[in-house]
Design a protein around this motif. Structure first.
Motif, PDB file in Angstrom:
ATOM      1  N   ILE A 196       0.850  -1.200   0.000  1.00 56.84           N
ATOM      2  CA  ILE A 196       0.000   0.000   0.000  1.00 56.84           C
ATOM      3  C   ILE A 196       0.885   1.250   0.000  1.00 56.84           C
ATOM      4  O   ILE A 196       0.653   2.181  -0.779  1.00 56.84           O
ATOM      5  CB  ILE A 196      -0.933   0.015   1.245  1.00 56.84           C
ATOM      6  CG1 ILE A 196      -1.874  -1.187   1.238  1.00 56.84           C
ATOM      7  CG2 ILE A 196      -1.700   1.335   1.339  1.00 56.84           C
ATOM      8  CD1 ILE A 196      -3.114  -1.052   0.402  1.00 56.84           C
ATOM      9  N   LEU A 197       1.926   1.242   0.867  1.00 61.24           N
ATOM     10  CA  LEU A 197       2.839   2.397   0.909  1.00 61.24           C
ATOM     11  C   LEU A 197       3.507   2.592  -0.450  1.00 61.24           C
ATOM     12  O   LEU A 197       3.617   3.718  -0.942  1.00 61.24           O
ATOM     13  CB  LEU A 197       3.909   2.187   1.986  1.00 61.24           C
ATOM     14  CG  LEU A 197       3.501   2.490   3.426  1.00 61.24           C
ATOM     15  CD1 LEU A 197       4.661   2.218   4.369  1.00 61.24           C
ATOM     16  CD2 LEU A 197       3.041   3.939   3.574  1.00 61.24           C
ATOM     17  N   GLY A 198       3.937   1.471  -1.066  1.00 60.66           N
ATOM     18  CA  GLY A 198       4.565   1.526  -2.393  1.00 60.66           C
ATOM     19  C   GLY A 198       3.596   2.083  -3.429  1.00 60.66           C
ATOM     20  O   GLY A 198       3.983   2.879  -4.288  1.00 60.66           O
ATOM     21  N   ALA A 199       2.334   1.667  -3.342  1.00 57.38           N
ATOM     22  CA  ALA A 199       1.315   2.130  -4.294  1.00 57.38           C
ATOM     23  C   ALA A 199       1.118   3.642  -4.174  1.00 57.38           C
ATOM     24  O   ALA A 199       1.039   4.346  -5.175  1.00 57.38           O
ATOM     25  CB  ALA A 199      -0.008   1.400  -4.048  1.00 57.38           C
ATOM     26  N   ILE A 200       1.077   4.164  -2.920  1.00 53.65           N
ATOM     27  CA  ILE A 200       0.876   5.605  -2.711  1.00 53.65           C
ATOM     28  C   ILE A 200       2.105   6.376  -3.213  1.00 53.65           C
ATOM     29  O   ILE A 200       1.986   7.393  -3.890  1.00 53.65           O
ATOM     30  CB  ILE A 200       0.624   5.916  -1.209  1.00 53.65           C
ATOM     31  CG1 ILE A 200      -0.610   5.171  -0.714  1.00 53.65           C
ATOM     32  CG2 ILE A 200       0.441   7.410  -0.995  1.00 53.65           C
ATOM     33  CD1 ILE A 200      -0.799   5.220   0.790  1.00 53.65           C
ATOM     34  N   TRP A 201       3.289   5.845  -2.902  1.00 49.50           N
ATOM     35  CA  TRP A 201       4.540   6.479  -3.347  1.00 49.50           C
ATOM     36  C   TRP A 201       4.578   6.542  -4.874  1.00 49.50           C
ATOM     37  O   TRP A 201       4.900   7.567  -5.468  1.00 49.50           O
ATOM     38  CB  TRP A 201       5.720   5.689  -2.785  1.00 49.50           C
ATOM     39  CG  TRP A 201       7.046   6.191  -3.265  1.00 49.50           C
ATOM     40  CD1 TRP A 201       7.708   7.297  -2.826  1.00 49.50           C
ATOM     41  CD2 TRP A 201       7.857   5.623  -4.307  1.00 49.50           C
ATOM     42  NE1 TRP A 201       8.876   7.446  -3.523  1.00 49.50           N
ATOM     43  CE2 TRP A 201       8.989   6.433  -4.435  1.00 49.50           C
ATOM     44  CE3 TRP A 201       7.719   4.496  -5.132  1.00 49.50           C
ATOM     45  CZ2 TRP A 201       9.998   6.158  -5.358  1.00 49.50           C
ATOM     46  CZ3 TRP A 201       8.723   4.227  -6.055  1.00 49.50           C
ATOM     47  CH2 TRP A 201       9.839   5.056  -6.153  1.00 49.50           C
ATOM     48  N   ASP A 202       4.216   5.413  -5.512  1.00 52.33           N
ATOM     49  CA  ASP A 202       4.210   5.313  -6.973  1.00 52.33           C
ATOM     50  C   ASP A 202       3.235   6.333  -7.578  1.00 52.33           C
ATOM     51  O   ASP A 202       3.549   6.998  -8.564  1.00 52.33           O
ATOM     52  CB  ASP A 202       3.799   3.877  -7.348  1.00 52.33           C
ATOM     53  CG  ASP A 202       3.816   3.643  -8.843  1.00 52.33           C
ATOM     54  OD1 ASP A 202       4.843   3.956  -9.463  1.00 52.33           O
ATOM     55  OD2 ASP A 202       2.808   3.166  -9.389  1.00 52.33           O
ATOM     56  N   LYS A 203       2.059   6.475  -6.936  1.00 51.97           N
ATOM     57  CA  LYS A 203       1.037   7.408  -7.431  1.00 51.97           C
ATOM     58  C   LYS A 203       1.530   8.861  -7.309  1.00 51.97           C
ATOM     59  O   LYS A 203       1.371   9.654  -8.224  1.00 51.97           O
ATOM     60  CB  LYS A 203      -0.244   7.209  -6.613  1.00 51.97           C
ATOM     61  CG  LYS A 203      -1.410   8.057  -7.043  1.00 51.97           C
ATOM     62  CD  LYS A 203      -2.011   7.516  -8.304  1.00 51.97           C
ATOM     63  CE  LYS A 203      -3.168   8.375  -8.770  1.00 51.97           C
ATOM     64  NZ  LYS A 203      -3.604   7.968 -10.099  1.00 51.97           N
ATOM     65  N   ASN A 204       2.140   9.178  -6.146  1.00 52.81           N
ATOM     66  CA  ASN A 204       2.644  10.541  -5.929  1.00 52.81           C
ATOM     67  C   ASN A 204       3.746  10.886  -6.929  1.00 52.81           C
ATOM     68  O   ASN A 204       3.796  11.994  -7.442  1.00 52.81           O
ATOM     69  CB  ASN A 204       3.199  10.696  -4.504  1.00 52.81           C
ATOM     70  CG  ASN A 204       2.086  10.751  -3.481  1.00 52.81           C
ATOM     71  OD1 ASN A 204       0.926  10.964  -3.844  1.00 52.81           O
ATOM     72  ND2 ASN A 204       2.407  10.556  -2.221  1.00 52.81           N
TER      73      ASN A 204
ATOM     74  N   ALA B 238       4.139   9.570  -9.929  1.00 50.16           N
ATOM     75  CA  ALA B 238       3.525   9.729 -11.253  1.00 50.16           C
ATOM     76  C   ALA B 238       2.861  11.107 -11.348  1.00 50.16           C
ATOM     77  O   ALA B 238       2.942  11.777 -12.378  1.00 50.16           O
ATOM     78  CB  ALA B 238       2.500   8.636 -11.499  1.00 50.16           C
ATOM     79  N   GLY B 239       2.220  11.547 -10.235  1.00 50.16           N
ATOM     80  CA  GLY B 239       1.538  12.843 -10.211  1.00 50.16           C
ATOM     81  C   GLY B 239       2.523  13.982 -10.420  1.00 50.16           C
ATOM     82  O   GLY B 239       2.251  14.921 -11.161  1.00 50.16           O
ATOM     83  N   ARG B 240       3.695  13.863  -9.770  1.00 56.29           N
ATOM     84  CA  ARG B 240       4.713  14.920  -9.909  1.00 56.29           C
ATOM     85  C   ARG B 240       5.272  14.966 -11.325  1.00 56.29           C
ATOM     86  O   ARG B 240       5.515  16.013 -11.880  1.00 56.29           O
ATOM     87  CB  ARG B 240       5.853  14.682  -8.918  1.00 56.29           C
ATOM     88  CG  ARG B 240       5.636  15.388  -7.603  1.00 56.29           C
ATOM     89  CD  ARG B 240       6.951  15.566  -6.868  1.00 56.29           C
ATOM     90  NE  ARG B 240       7.534  14.282  -6.509  1.00 56.29           N
ATOM     91  CZ  ARG B 240       7.204  13.611  -5.416  1.00 56.29           C
ATOM     92  NH1 ARG B 240       6.277  14.062  -4.608  1.00 56.29           N
ATOM     93  NH2 ARG B 240       7.776  12.469  -5.130  1.00 56.29           N
ATOM     94  N   GLY B 241       5.433  13.754 -11.938  1.00 66.25           N
ATOM     95  CA  GLY B 241       5.973  13.667 -13.284  1.00 66.25           C
ATOM     96  C   GLY B 241       5.059  14.303 -14.316  1.00 66.25           C
ATOM     97  O   GLY B 241       5.511  14.850 -15.307  1.00 66.25           O
TER      98      GLY B 241
END
Lengths: 85, 91
Positions: B76-84, B86-89
């Protein structure tokens, strides 16, 4: 080793709850609110786990732990069915 | 008896949540939902293993079960990190 696993479970679930609720405050997406609340209850569950297995090994909090798991998953399931779908 | 019943309900709730997230993933192709679905399936597996194996494990070994739960939380932590990330990119 056992203590480390239980403490890490509590810390990671707390981190999930904080990150999800912060994301909810930013975006107001309902799914993030329900996921955040779910992980808040999971954090309580992991604190009970530490209490049960490390601090008070003679006691038995297994029913309380199961009930908090059910409440946490139930909150998310309610949100998924009622508000998000 | 009550605990077995509630354990079954918890397993069902985890799997239902996993199925919802899988549906969201198939609709949106957003990796966040796939990882959430996987994490809730893992929590279900942990719950099932807990119900089946916990009575046979001694106090020194029971914490191995909780490594599965820890993996689910890390997903779950990895999923949130991955989403954040992607959002910054995208910005």
């Amino acid at each position: 080793m056992a203590e480390a696993v239980y403490i890490l479970c509590a810390l990671t679930s707390l981190a999930c709850a904080v990150l999800l609720l912060r994301a909810w405050r930013r975006t107001r997406m309902k799914l993030l609110l329900y996921s955040g609340l779910c992980f808040t209850v999971f954090t309580l569950n992991n604190v009970l786990l530490f209490l049960d297995l490390v601090l008070i090994p003679a006691g038995d909090l297994s029913l309380e732990r199961t009930v908090t798991s059910l409440v946490g998953a139930g909150v998310l399931l309610f949100g998924l069915i009622w508000d998000v779908s | 008896m009550m605990k077995i019943l509630l354990d079954g309900a918890v397993l069902m709730a985890y799997l239902a949540c996993a199925l919802f997230f899988l549906r969201f993933y198939l609709q949106s192709k957003d990796r966040l939902f796939a990882l959430f679905s996987l994490a809730f399936t893992l929590m279900g597996v942990h719950n099932l293993l807990g119900a089946l194996l916990a009575p046979t494990l001694d106090a020194e070994r029971i914490h191995y079960l909780y490594v599965v739960r820890l993996m689910a939380y890390l997903l779950i932590l990895g999923a949130i990190w991955d989403k954040n990330r992607a959002g910054r990119g995208a910005r």
